[in-house]
Design an enzyme around this catalytic site. Structure first.
Site, PDB file in Angstrom:
ATOM      1  N   HIS A 107       0.853  -1.026   0.328  1.00  0.00           N
ATOM      2  CA  HIS A 107      -0.103  -0.135   0.202  1.00  0.00           C
ATOM      3  C   HIS A 107       1.073   1.441  -0.229  1.00  0.00           C
ATOM      4  CE1 HIS A 107      -3.725  -2.230   1.090  1.00  0.00           C
ATOM      5  NE2 HIS A 107      -4.067  -1.574   0.800  1.00  0.00           N
ATOM      6  N   HIS A 163       2.168  -3.795   8.961  1.00  0.00           N
ATOM      7  CA  HIS A 163       3.297  -3.406   9.187  1.00  0.00           C
ATOM      8  C   HIS A 163       4.101  -2.948   9.726  1.00  0.00           C
ATOM      9  CE1 HIS A 163       3.065  -4.220   4.898  1.00  0.00           C
ATOM     10  NE2 HIS A 163       1.618  -3.704   4.684  1.00  0.00           N
TER      11      HIS A 163
END
Length: 177
Positions: free
Chosen positions: A111, A150
Site C-alpha cells: 500500500h 506493518h
C-alpha cells in the site's frame, strides 16, 4: 542476523507503542478509511481523469503510471517472497491487527509503495499538489502501522520502492518518447 536485531526490536517496540493505548481503536477506524484509499481503485480513477481532462500531460501521467506499476508490482512480489518477513502480530501476541492483510508477508508495504509511486508521479506532473499527495502517501504508510499489519521499516522500504519505481517509470517513458 545481529545487524538486523536492533531494527527488529525497534520495529516491535514502535508497533507496540502505536497499538497499546486507549486511542488505538478509534485511530484504527480512521486508519482503515485512509488505508482503503491506497487499495488501488483511486489510482485508476486518477489516471482516467488525468487522461480525459488534461490532454497530453494527462496521457503522459497515465502511461507513466502504467509503466511504473509494471516495474513496481514484480519487484514488490519478489521482495515479499525473498524476505518473507512475518507480520507484526506474528512477532508478539500483544500486537493487535485491526484488519486481515491481503498477503502473508509484511516487507515491503505494498500500500505504501503504491501510494508513494502515485504521489511521486502526481507531484512530477502537477507540482502544486506535491505537499498534499506526499502527506496522503505518508498517511497511508502510518495507517498500515496503526492497523497492526506493518512495521515502520516495511513502510519505509515500501516508500523507497514506490519512489524508485516512479522515477524508473519516468525514465522509461522519456526513453520511449
Amino acid at each position: 542476523m545481529r545487524v538486523i536485531e536492533p531494527i527488529v526490536k525497534f520495529d516491535l517496540a514502535l508497533s507496540l507503542f502505536c497499538l497499546q493505548h486507549r486511542f488505538s481503536y478509534p485511530l484504527a477506524r480512521i486508519s482503515r478509511a485512509i488505508s482503503h484509499t491506497g487499495d488501488g481503485h483511486l489510482y485508476i480513477v486518477i489516471g482516467g481523469i488525468a487522461f480525459l481532462v488534461d490532454g497530453i500531460a494527462g496521457q503522459a501521467l497515465l502511461i507513466t503510471g502504467l509503466i511504473s506499476f509494471l516495474i513496481e508490482l514484480p519487484l514488490y512480489w519478489l521482495f515479499k517472497n525473498i524476505f518473507q518477513r512475518r507480520r507484526p502480530q506474528e512477532f508478539s501476541s500483544r500486537v493487535i491487527a485491526y484488519i486481515t492483510p491481503s498477503d502473508r508477508f509484511s516487507l515491503p508495504s505494498g500500500h505504501t509503495s503504491a501510494a508513494f509511486l502515485m504521489a511521486t508521479l502526481i507531484a512530477s506532473f502537477y507540482p502544486s499538489l506535491s505537499i498534499m499527495v506526499f502527506l496522503w502517501a505518508g498517511c497511508i504508510g502510518a495507517a498500515r502501522i496503526l492497523l497492526g499489519v506493518h512495521f515502520f521499516t516495511d513502510v519505509l522500504i515500501g516508500a523507497l520502492l514506490g519512489i524508485s519505481c516512479a522515477q524508473a517509470g519516468q525514465l522509461v517513458t522519456e526513453w520511449m518518447i
